[in-house]
Design a protein around this motif. Sequence first.
Motif, short mmCIF file in Angstrom:
data_model
loop_
_atom_site.label_atom_id
_atom_site.label_comp_id
_atom_site.label_asym_id
_atom_site.label_seq_id
_atom_site.Cartn_x
_atom_site.Cartn_y
_atom_site.Cartn_z
N ASN A 7 1.25 -8.00 -6.03
CA ASN A 7 0.12 -8.07 -5.11
C ASN A 7 -0.52 -9.44 -5.14
OD1 ASN A 7 -2.06 -7.25 -3.39
ND2 ASN A 7 -3.30 -6.94 -5.21
N TYR A 17 0.81 -1.22 0.00
CA TYR A 17 0.00 0.00 0.00
C TYR A 17 0.84 1.27 0.00
CZ TYR A 17 -4.64 -1.99 0.12
OH TYR A 17 -5.80 -2.63 -0.22
N ARG A 52 0.81 1.30 -3.84
CA ARG A 52 -0.45 1.26 -4.59
C ARG A 52 -0.89 2.64 -5.08
NH1 ARG A 52 -5.53 -1.59 -5.18
NH2 ARG A 52 -7.22 -0.05 -5.22
#
Length: 459
Positions: free
Chosen positions: A149, A42, A45
């Motif tokens: 991911n 994250y 991301r």
Amino acid sequence: MSDAPEPHDSAGRAARLRAALAESPPLLWSFLYFFCLLSGYYVLRPVREAMVASSDIAAVFPPALVAAFDRRGIALGEFVPQFIFTSVFVIMLLLQPAYGWLVSRFARRVFLPVIYGFFIATLLVFHAMFDSGVAGRGLAFVLWLTVFNLFAVAVFWSFMADVYTNAQARRYYGYIGAAGTIGAFTGPALTGLLVQRVGIPNMMLVSCVLLALCVVCILRLRPHAVLREQAQGQRSGEVPMGGEVLAGLKLVAREPLLRWLALMVVLGVGVGTLLYNEQIAIARTAFQTAEQRTAYFSRIDLAVNTLTLVVQLLVTRALMSRFGIAPALLIPGAAIIVGFSVLAASPLPILIAVVQVVTRASEFSLAKPARETIYTRVGREWRYKAGAAIDTVIYRGGDLTFVWVHKALSAFGSNVVFGAGLAIASLMTFSAWRLLREEAKLPSERTQRPISAKRPTAP
């Protein structure tokens, strides 16, 4: 498990967590592992989302690729999501045999660190590419992060099924998921705080440190996986599992449980893809720079992860411990049906954002832990090969299908897009119901050991 009502105050929840940590030594390392993994993802991301939504085509695509499309009269900038999703699917097809070969030929102690070591090494390459402003860096990074991911998270849950029994999974997966959610909350917070100060390239180094900690956790959890396998008379994961490199896809094609699981995942991807493309369209017109778009996507991720954490801490464990996985699989489908019904009638941007948050949060907090619990009752080939096939190539096949479906439906307006999404969400809920019927046929851990390649039969 006692049937006595549990206290609902924060002190009671903290006491239950302390008790779980005391009775299950690997739990703390599982927490740290998932926290670092999702933090590392994250952190990056929002950078990926900013690249996808970028209006600077030269930053996203190599000049030669842009020129090739221009010669054919195609504006590549109008097909960014479609091109990316198609490319990711092709990469997944190519990587699936390589992954199958790796897990077939090498023991768990080898292939788990190798997978994460590969991701760390490539992140260092991306640091250099972004620091020097290499043209086309955006496409390469988007493809890499999407692959990372799917494979890294799929490997994590497969490993957890080696460490925990089914009963433990129903009790602990909510907690483990919450640790990951805290990491997913921390990652975009770090990015939002740091990206405009230190720049995008240095965020790659932050992620490298977090992934290195994942490798430490793997090494500490290995002995617990060995003990669980010995206690249940299972084949050790410390030796190569063997089998075919394409065994995962063959198992999905052959086994009804895996087929319904795969269909549920694909339809869930379809729902998410429709919302994702609407979000990208909004960001492309609303923000001018990559840093602004990165900050915007980090705020959305924070909202998703906040709701996910609340559900995981207050609902998931109690629901799965008392009632099994059925409510955790069916409730998200019902919530999505309601959300898409609202959007089909009134597709306002703020409502799209709200439904996106609810959709992703229910997937992470309920549906995902429930699906992963199933893998604790089957053999390692189902976990590492079939599970990875569903979470990678089949998942991205759903992405590829629905990104083009969205492109076709969007010509008729948002109401048509969300009307189709309502139908997809209904089919997803039906597939969850059929999956539960197949899951009920699996032998319990008390009556039969998991089988590796043959279909488990009812006791």
